[in-house]
Design a protein around this motif. Sequence first.
Motif, PDB file in Angstrom:
ATOM      1  N   LEU A  88      -2.399  13.965   0.147  1.00 17.49           N
ATOM      2  CA  LEU A  88      -1.810  12.610   1.139  1.00 17.49           C
ATOM      3  C   LEU A  88      -1.757  13.871   1.922  1.00 17.49           C
ATOM      4  O   LEU A  88      -1.747  13.484   3.178  1.00 17.49           O
ATOM      5  CB  LEU A  88      -0.588  12.147   0.659  1.00 17.49           C
ATOM      6  N   ARG A  91      -5.252  15.222   3.919  1.00 19.24           N
ATOM      7  CA  ARG A  91      -6.215  14.222   4.086  1.00 19.24           C
ATOM      8  C   ARG A  91      -5.599  13.985   5.939  1.00 19.24           C
ATOM      9  O   ARG A  91      -6.686  13.441   6.537  1.00 19.24           O
ATOM     10  CB  ARG A  91      -5.913  12.838   4.374  1.00 19.24           C
ATOM     11  N   VAL A  98       2.507   9.315   7.722  1.00 17.99           N
ATOM     12  CA  VAL A  98       2.944   8.049   7.260  1.00 17.99           C
ATOM     13  C   VAL A  98       2.449   8.021   5.996  1.00 17.99           C
ATOM     14  O   VAL A  98       3.130   7.172   5.519  1.00 17.99           O
ATOM     15  CB  VAL A  98       2.096   6.985   8.012  1.00 17.99           C
ATOM     16  N   ASN A  99       1.699   8.408   5.960  1.00 18.69           N
ATOM     17  CA  ASN A  99       1.108   8.210   4.538  1.00 18.69           C
ATOM     18  C   ASN A  99       1.678   8.518   2.627  1.00 18.69           C
ATOM     19  O   ASN A  99       2.305   7.305   1.932  1.00 18.69           O
ATOM     20  CB  ASN A  99      -0.368   8.437   3.871  1.00 18.69           C
ATOM     21  N   LEU A 101       5.544   9.185   3.829  1.00 17.97           N
ATOM     22  CA  LEU A 101       5.921   8.014   3.817  1.00 17.97           C
ATOM     23  C   LEU A 101       6.080   6.910   3.069  1.00 17.97           C
ATOM     24  O   LEU A 101       6.791   6.739   1.576  1.00 17.97           O
ATOM     25  CB  LEU A 101       6.356   7.750   5.400  1.00 17.97           C
ATOM     26  N   LEU A 102       4.854   5.787   3.483  1.00 15.39           N
ATOM     27  CA  LEU A 102       4.466   4.771   2.074  1.00 15.39           C
ATOM     28  C   LEU A 102       4.749   5.426   0.230  1.00 15.39           C
ATOM     29  O   LEU A 102       4.668   4.624  -0.181  1.00 15.39           O
ATOM     30  CB  LEU A 102       3.400   4.680   2.840  1.00 15.39           C
ATOM     31  N   PHE A 103       3.688   6.470   0.345  1.00 13.28           N
ATOM     32  CA  PHE A 103       3.637   6.331  -1.032  1.00 13.28           C
ATOM     33  C   PHE A 103       4.647   7.076  -1.890  1.00 13.28           C
ATOM     34  O   PHE A 103       5.433   6.568  -2.489  1.00 13.28           O
ATOM     35  CB  PHE A 103       2.601   7.798  -0.923  1.00 13.28           C
ATOM     36  N   GLY A 106       7.219   3.815  -1.923  1.00 15.89           N
ATOM     37  CA  GLY A 106       5.813   2.906  -3.611  1.00 15.89           C
ATOM     38  C   GLY A 106       6.804   3.657  -5.126  1.00 15.89           C
ATOM     39  O   GLY A 106       7.143   3.119  -5.557  1.00 15.89           O
ATOM     40  N   THR A 109      10.724   2.819  -5.296  1.00 16.27           N
ATOM     41  CA  THR A 109      10.508   1.689  -5.686  1.00 16.27           C
ATOM     42  C   THR A 109      10.008   1.242  -6.878  1.00 16.27           C
ATOM     43  O   THR A 109      11.149   0.584  -8.090  1.00 16.27           O
ATOM     44  CB  THR A 109       9.714   0.566  -4.394  1.00 16.27           C
TER      45      THR A 109
ATOM     46  N   MET B  59       7.077   2.195  11.517  1.00 15.17           N
ATOM     47  CA  MET B  59       7.393   1.815   9.941  1.00 15.17           C
ATOM     48  C   MET B  59       8.843   1.725  10.265  1.00 15.17           C
ATOM     49  O   MET B  59       9.885   2.165   9.586  1.00 15.17           O
ATOM     50  CB  MET B  59       7.540   3.021   8.863  1.00 15.17           C
ATOM     51  N   VAL B 251      11.303  -4.066   1.746  1.00 15.52           N
ATOM     52  CA  VAL B 251       9.980  -3.355   0.957  1.00 15.52           C
ATOM     53  C   VAL B 251       9.118  -4.474   0.797  1.00 15.52           C
ATOM     54  O   VAL B 251       7.928  -3.489   0.410  1.00 15.52           O
ATOM     55  CB  VAL B 251      10.449  -2.423  -0.284  1.00 15.52           C
ATOM     56  N   MET B 254       7.197  -5.151   3.926  1.00 18.38           N
ATOM     57  CA  MET B 254       5.696  -3.821   4.309  1.00 18.38           C
ATOM     58  C   MET B 254       4.961  -3.553   3.094  1.00 18.38           C
ATOM     59  O   MET B 254       3.796  -3.410   3.840  1.00 18.38           O
ATOM     60  CB  MET B 254       7.227  -2.485   4.385  1.00 18.38           C
ATOM     61  N   VAL B 258       1.087  -3.515   4.308  1.00 18.53           N
ATOM     62  CA  VAL B 258       0.366  -2.048   3.815  1.00 18.53           C
ATOM     63  C   VAL B 258      -0.301  -2.130   3.242  1.00 18.53           C
ATOM     64  O   VAL B 258      -1.631  -1.956   3.443  1.00 18.53           O
ATOM     65  CB  VAL B 258       1.128  -1.028   4.058  1.00 18.53           C
ATOM     66  N   LEU B 302       1.696  -0.139  -4.259  1.00 20.77           N
ATOM     67  CA  LEU B 302       1.282   0.992  -2.694  1.00 20.77           C
ATOM     68  C   LEU B 302       0.944   1.549  -2.962  1.00 20.77           C
ATOM     69  O   LEU B 302       0.214   2.540  -2.744  1.00 20.77           O
ATOM     70  CB  LEU B 302       2.946   0.984  -2.528  1.00 20.77           C
ATOM     71  N   ILE B 306      -2.342   3.503  -1.607  1.00 28.67           N
ATOM     72  CA  ILE B 306      -1.646   4.487  -0.056  1.00 28.67           C
ATOM     73  C   ILE B 306      -3.112   5.528  -0.845  1.00 28.67           C
ATOM     74  O   ILE B 306      -3.620   6.073   0.012  1.00 28.67           O
ATOM     75  CB  ILE B 306      -0.654   4.639  -0.533  1.00 28.67           C
ATOM     76  N   PRO B 310      -6.503   4.007   1.742  1.00 28.94           N
ATOM     77  CA  PRO B 310      -6.018   4.132   2.934  1.00 28.94           C
ATOM     78  C   PRO B 310      -5.079   3.699   4.209  1.00 28.94           C
ATOM     79  O   PRO B 310      -4.546   2.628   4.516  1.00 28.94           O
ATOM     80  CB  PRO B 310      -5.910   5.974   2.951  1.00 28.94           C
TER      81      PRO B 310
END
Lengths: 293, 338
Positions: A88, A91, A98-99, A101-103, A106, A109, B59, B251, B254, B258, B302, B306, B310
């Motif tokens: 990631l 890439r 940012v990806n 962060l999102l990954f 996830g 969570t 974000m 969460v 978002m 996304v 998610l 991603i 992506p």
Amino acid sequence: MLQLYTQALIDGLLLGGVYATVAVGLSLCFGVMRIVNWAHGALLMMAMYLTYYLVTLAGINVYLCCLITGAVMFAVGYLLQKFLFYKLIVREKDREPVNVLLFTSGLGTALTAVALIVFGGFALQAQTPYTGKSLQMGPFIISQTKLISFVIAVVSTLVLFFFVKKTETGRAMSATSQNRTVARLMGIHEENIYCLAMGISQAMVGISASLLISFYPVSNSVGVLFSFKSFIIVVLGGKGSIMGCLLGGLVVGVIEKFFGTMFNDATSQIVLFMLFVLILLFKPSGILGKEKE
Amino acid sequence: MKKLVRKPGRAFGVLLLAALLLFPAVVSQQFTINSFCLVFLYAYWASSWNILGGYTGQMSLGHACFVGLGAYTTAVLFSHFHCSPWIGLLAAGLVAGLASLVIGIPCFKLKGSYFTLSTVALCHVFRIVFNTNSTLFGLETGAAQGMKLPWRGGLAAMQFLDKRSYYYIILGMLLLVLLVSYAIKRSKLGYYLAAIRTNQDAAASLGVNVLGMKLTAMFISAFFTAMGGGLYAMFLQYIDPNSVFAYDLSVKIMVLAVVGGGGTLWGPIVGASLLVPVQQILNSRLGANLAGLALAVYGVVLMIVIYFMPKGFLDTILRWLRKLREKLGKPKEGQVCR
């Protein structure tokens, strides 16, 4: 009155040392890779459950568990970096990743939710031979578990500090954090350094999980709570600075205990947040940070 | 009509909207209507989030804070001041909008993750404040026990026994936020926001007022999110701090945007219509036994999205459609040649 606050100061410092060890991994990751691991707290929670079962089911000494959880979490961090995060990062080269962060959010969570299913919603407190014992020093009471945890926490943070400053590998890490391209030109293998940094970061998480479990009950909400605290500590201390992290941890611990004693826990959380905002406004580089950005 | 035929996407949209409008006339089962309401509401929230998170690339993981502020503003105005929720929703939007400016000015000093963190922390603080105080500014909010709204009934009070009324209200609001998003995307503001997302420093050096634009986006986003929060309070007739100021809610909002496709107009809608039903089914089938399962699914989806797509589901779906059309289109061209 004075005695009460001195007691709060002592408790705060002891707690803060352990907080610093939790946060230092996050700080290292940011320093070396410019990524923020949102699953940090969730991984800590998993490591705490691991320690809990090692202590309760296998009967291993809680402080010896540091070595086991440290090693296990090193492997977890190394593998996560090697097989998931690194791709990631590669890439998206120039931008803020940012990806990642999102990954990682996830991942955090999912881990928190899975912990709720597997371990249940209630808090588990490990019983150790040290639980409930304390030292009497004059008018002050010092919890034995917190004292031992504090010592181990500070020692391991200092070891990490000297590792990064003095060894060849540590200096390679600093070089990569300063300038990736130049570091690569100097023959530093970036991927290895990144994996190692994430491994060490998670090893610190593993160690601090064992230290925490000796006096702090584990539940699935621990992850979010400690993510929050770690972030505040990292911002206070200056992103990427290990010594700043130690100082930030102590500050957060003391504030938490002080305002907790003076008012209540809710107030101390709000004060921490206000402090966080003030630091962001007036000195975004942290207490020990140099004005660079 | 010709235009519609030439653009299959638009024709599909018109058909879908017609079907959605007629749907409650055919199905009156309250559970189904209820599920649709929730899909619309989450789609609405995700679209509102998208204005800040998608178009501007900031974000936020604290949008539950605006949901909560909106819900509490509307509820307090309704129960203590006998104010109609229709006005309450606007007030909710303004309160959250102002709050977003106060939050935004310090927090936008930071980029990326640290901005995200400050939004999380703020929502956390709001939850604590609402959880521990039973009165705020002299108004009763019921602390952790929450607030139950008094029953007044009727259109002015936005209280209906039949969930179908809420269905139309929420659908209308969803269309509104889509329209606003579309307008923003096409406007100067939209281009500024896109520039900030792509490269903030470059945008600033070309004379874009970065802080001003970010604050504008955040204001709009918070405004609509809070209106959704107010609607949520009227829909459930009950609110409590642990459900409206929840980190989980932030969460979810978002993830929907996304996963569908951040920064696109339809992405949040796609995300919500794929994931919210999954959550509903999991909750209704397994509910009490496996409380965290729906959230675990959100997290895993998610990560997968991603990693493998992506740009989100929408992008992937569109690419499939394009391939399909190419395959179907080729023989036709051949026929024309002959």
